[in-house]
Scaffold this motif. Sequence first.
Motif, PDB file in Angstrom:
ATOM      1  N   LEU A  56     -84.014  73.693  30.394  1.00  0.00           N
ATOM      2  CA  LEU A  56     -83.288  72.779  31.279  1.00  0.00           C
ATOM      3  C   LEU A  56     -83.676  72.994  32.738  1.00  0.00           C
ATOM      4  O   LEU A  56     -83.458  72.132  33.571  1.00  0.00           O
ATOM      5  N   PHE A  81     -72.576  74.632  26.886  1.00  0.00           N
ATOM      6  CA  PHE A  81     -72.274  74.737  28.311  1.00  0.00           C
ATOM      7  C   PHE A  81     -70.903  75.380  28.544  1.00  0.00           C
ATOM      8  O   PHE A  81     -70.034  75.338  27.679  1.00  0.00           O
ATOM      9  N   ILE A  85     -69.286  69.301  27.315  1.00  0.00           N
ATOM     10  CA  ILE A  85     -69.533  67.886  27.635  1.00  0.00           C
ATOM     11  C   ILE A  85     -69.091  67.073  26.425  1.00  0.00           C
ATOM     12  O   ILE A  85     -69.657  67.192  25.344  1.00  0.00           O
ATOM     13  N   ARG A  88     -67.920  60.148  24.440  1.00  0.00           N
ATOM     14  CA  ARG A  88     -66.771  59.261  24.211  1.00  0.00           C
ATOM     15  C   ARG A  88     -66.808  58.736  22.775  1.00  0.00           C
ATOM     16  O   ARG A  88     -67.040  57.550  22.540  1.00  0.00           O
ATOM     17  N   ARG A  89     -66.626  59.664  21.881  1.00  0.00           N
ATOM     18  CA  ARG A  89     -66.659  59.338  20.455  1.00  0.00           C
ATOM     19  C   ARG A  89     -65.584  60.142  19.751  1.00  0.00           C
ATOM     20  O   ARG A  89     -65.053  61.088  20.318  1.00  0.00           O
ATOM     21  N   PRO A 129     -60.219  61.266  19.403  1.00  0.00           N
ATOM     22  CA  PRO A 129     -61.255  61.130  20.433  1.00  0.00           C
ATOM     23  C   PRO A 129     -61.608  62.506  20.996  1.00  0.00           C
ATOM     24  O   PRO A 129     -60.700  63.277  21.344  1.00  0.00           O
TER      25      PRO A 129
ATOM     26  N   LEU B 126     -71.706  57.534  33.592  1.00  0.00           N
ATOM     27  CA  LEU B 126     -71.729  58.126  32.252  1.00  0.00           C
ATOM     28  C   LEU B 126     -72.930  59.065  32.111  1.00  0.00           C
ATOM     29  O   LEU B 126     -72.834  60.141  31.517  1.00  0.00           O
ATOM     30  N   GLU B 129     -72.380  62.439  33.436  1.00  0.00           N
ATOM     31  CA  GLU B 129     -71.617  63.283  32.505  1.00  0.00           C
ATOM     32  C   GLU B 129     -72.508  63.810  31.378  1.00  0.00           C
ATOM     33  O   GLU B 129     -72.426  64.963  30.992  1.00  0.00           O
ATOM     34  N   TYR B 130     -73.342  62.945  30.832  1.00  0.00           N
ATOM     35  CA  TYR B 130     -74.067  63.244  29.590  1.00  0.00           C
ATOM     36  C   TYR B 130     -75.438  63.900  29.790  1.00  0.00           C
ATOM     37  O   TYR B 130     -75.979  64.464  28.844  1.00  0.00           O
ATOM     38  N   GLU B 132     -77.132  66.437  30.989  1.00  0.00           N
ATOM     39  CA  GLU B 132     -77.541  67.792  30.574  1.00  0.00           C
ATOM     40  C   GLU B 132     -77.485  67.945  29.055  1.00  0.00           C
ATOM     41  O   GLU B 132     -78.382  68.532  28.449  1.00  0.00           O
ATOM     42  N   GLN B 133     -76.412  67.408  28.464  1.00  0.00           N
ATOM     43  CA  GLN B 133     -76.261  67.542  27.019  1.00  0.00           C
ATOM     44  C   GLN B 133     -77.389  66.806  26.293  1.00  0.00           C
ATOM     45  O   GLN B 133     -77.972  67.331  25.338  1.00  0.00           O
ATOM     46  N   LEU B 134     -77.704  65.624  26.762  1.00  0.00           N
ATOM     47  CA  LEU B 134     -78.748  64.844  26.090  1.00  0.00           C
ATOM     48  C   LEU B 134     -80.122  65.480  26.288  1.00  0.00           C
ATOM     49  O   LEU B 134     -80.952  65.481  25.380  1.00  0.00           O
ATOM     50  N   THR B 147     -77.972  55.615  23.852  1.00  0.00           N
ATOM     51  CA  THR B 147     -76.717  56.374  23.741  1.00  0.00           C
ATOM     52  C   THR B 147     -75.715  55.917  24.800  1.00  0.00           C
ATOM     53  O   THR B 147     -74.528  55.726  24.509  1.00  0.00           O
ATOM     54  N   TRP B 150     -74.291  52.523  24.009  1.00  0.00           N
ATOM     55  CA  TRP B 150     -73.333  52.572  22.898  1.00  0.00           C
ATOM     56  C   TRP B 150     -72.009  53.184  23.357  1.00  0.00           C
ATOM     57  O   TRP B 150     -70.935  52.618  23.126  1.00  0.00           O
ATOM     58  N   ASP B 151     -72.088  54.328  24.030  1.00  0.00           N
ATOM     59  CA  ASP B 151     -70.853  55.002  24.436  1.00  0.00           C
ATOM     60  C   ASP B 151     -70.142  54.258  25.571  1.00  0.00           C
ATOM     61  O   ASP B 151     -68.937  54.427  25.752  1.00  0.00           O
ATOM     62  N   ALA B 233     -62.021  56.144  21.399  1.00  0.00           N
ATOM     63  CA  ALA B 233     -62.990  56.892  22.198  1.00  0.00           C
ATOM     64  C   ALA B 233     -62.372  57.441  23.487  1.00  0.00           C
ATOM     65  O   ALA B 233     -63.029  58.139  24.242  1.00  0.00           O
ATOM     66  N   ASN B 234     -61.084  57.104  23.714  1.00  0.00           N
ATOM     67  CA  ASN B 234     -60.388  57.566  24.916  1.00  0.00           C
ATOM     68  C   ASN B 234     -61.139  57.179  26.183  1.00  0.00           C
ATOM     69  O   ASN B 234     -61.422  58.027  27.018  1.00  0.00           O
ATOM     70  N   VAL B 235     -61.487  55.921  26.310  1.00  0.00           N
ATOM     71  CA  VAL B 235     -62.158  55.467  27.532  1.00  0.00           C
ATOM     72  C   VAL B 235     -61.358  54.336  28.165  1.00  0.00           C
ATOM     73  O   VAL B 235     -60.483  53.778  27.560  1.00  0.00           O
TER      74      VAL B 235
END
Lengths: 238, 235
Positions: A56, A81, A85, A88-89, A129, B126, B129-130, B132-134, B147, B150-151, B233-235
């Motif tokens: 990273l 981490f 993170i 939203r799923r 969620p 979004l 937020e995502y 680093e993880q992706l 992704t 979709w999210d 999805a709590n958005v």
Amino acid sequence: MVKTILPLELNGVVAKVRGKTLVGPVDLTISPQGFTILMGPNGSGKTTLLRLMHGLQRVSQGHVTWNAPEAEVRARQAYVFQTPIMMRRRVVDSIAFALTLHGTPKADARERAIVWAKQIGLGHALQRPAPVLSGGEKQKLSLARALIRKPDILFLDEPCANLDGRATREIETILQEAQKTGTRIVMATHDMGQARRLATDVVFMHGGKVREAAPASGFFDNPQTPEAAAFIKGDIVE
Amino acid sequence: MQDFAGTFAHSVGLILSGDAELWAVVLLSLKVSLLAVFASAVIGLPLGALLAVGRFRGRQAVIVLVNALMGLPPVVVGLSVYMILSNSGPLGVLQLLYTPTAMIIAQTILVAPIIAALTRELLEGLNNEYAEQLRSFGVSRMGVVATLLWDGRYGLSTALLAGFGRAIAEVGAVIIVGGNINHVTRVMTTTIALETSRGNLALAMALGVLLILLAIMVNASVAALGMSGRAAANV
């Protein structure tokens, strides 16, 4: 495909940002087995070193070498981490995501995600969620997402930093299970008790450099540097 | 006030009578606007997503341009499309002027920047937020785009609604390129303008009422469809 992507070798690795050296030069070998704890005061470079190893963080100088072709390496390692993170799923879909993005059919991925979620203690929250989970549950979800592909090596950046004792214990149990089933673990932590419970070897960092890399018993009983000795005693390390 | 009440009552009567001419205009409006939103989504969603995750020279300039295009004057778009599609224009050979297709093209030019800009705004947050993880998962740039789309789909439905609102209420561009031809290119807004100028206020008001009802129904449908997903999805 090689049996394991380990050992991981770092030779003279330096990480710089805008000309400022954050970490290095570092020479370190991560062997195929064990549970390495990365310790050191704040700002010592633990997170940067983890990110360097995982890819990273860009390597400014030196070499990070795996026992596998570059194309295989990314898919066979994982990273958790400090602050999870949350996508939203739903929980089950978040875990399954780690599989579907590497080509596993969706139905198969969901099935395996359900099994993993139950194993890891999230069976009750499959359809919830992900963003509304508690701190401990979020970290469990991160672990499930990281471990479901059975990585050769898992990097964790202070995964229990914001958790209570019970949640910390649950996470530790999951990590010990993962280690038993063949996942190499490298984890940064400030928690001395946790380090003593889990470590097979310790890498101690200070000022962006690795000051000691030793088996856990040797490190805790007979630290070789004054900084490590002070850190173990709980003194402030300048 | 009595005139307004009388006209309103007459307009409600027209709606309830199932007047064929009125409903033909409504259906054509819906068809043109929905197709324009669809075409705009095909262009705007990926463009917005690429601007959200892409890092290239001139990116900021493109973002400023797309944001600026949200405020395009419809009559200018109408005039430009008219010149391009007219017999002497570069695409005159296609004979699209004064057809619903020309209206869809004009509306797409107006709506695509709205969808692209709102998509960029939403997905950039979004992506922060995502990201680093992706990266940790080794997801490719196109995988990141997919992704995020979709999210972010529930938030993006708002962008599509904003585009639909712009399209269905648009009059300046479609009257220039469509010509307001009866039974061919006459839509609700152009009919309202025409019938008002003719003094046929009941028909104009009936279409106005239907226009507002349509906007409410489309918004309500999207909200209903998205509600369960948003909750999940709590958005």
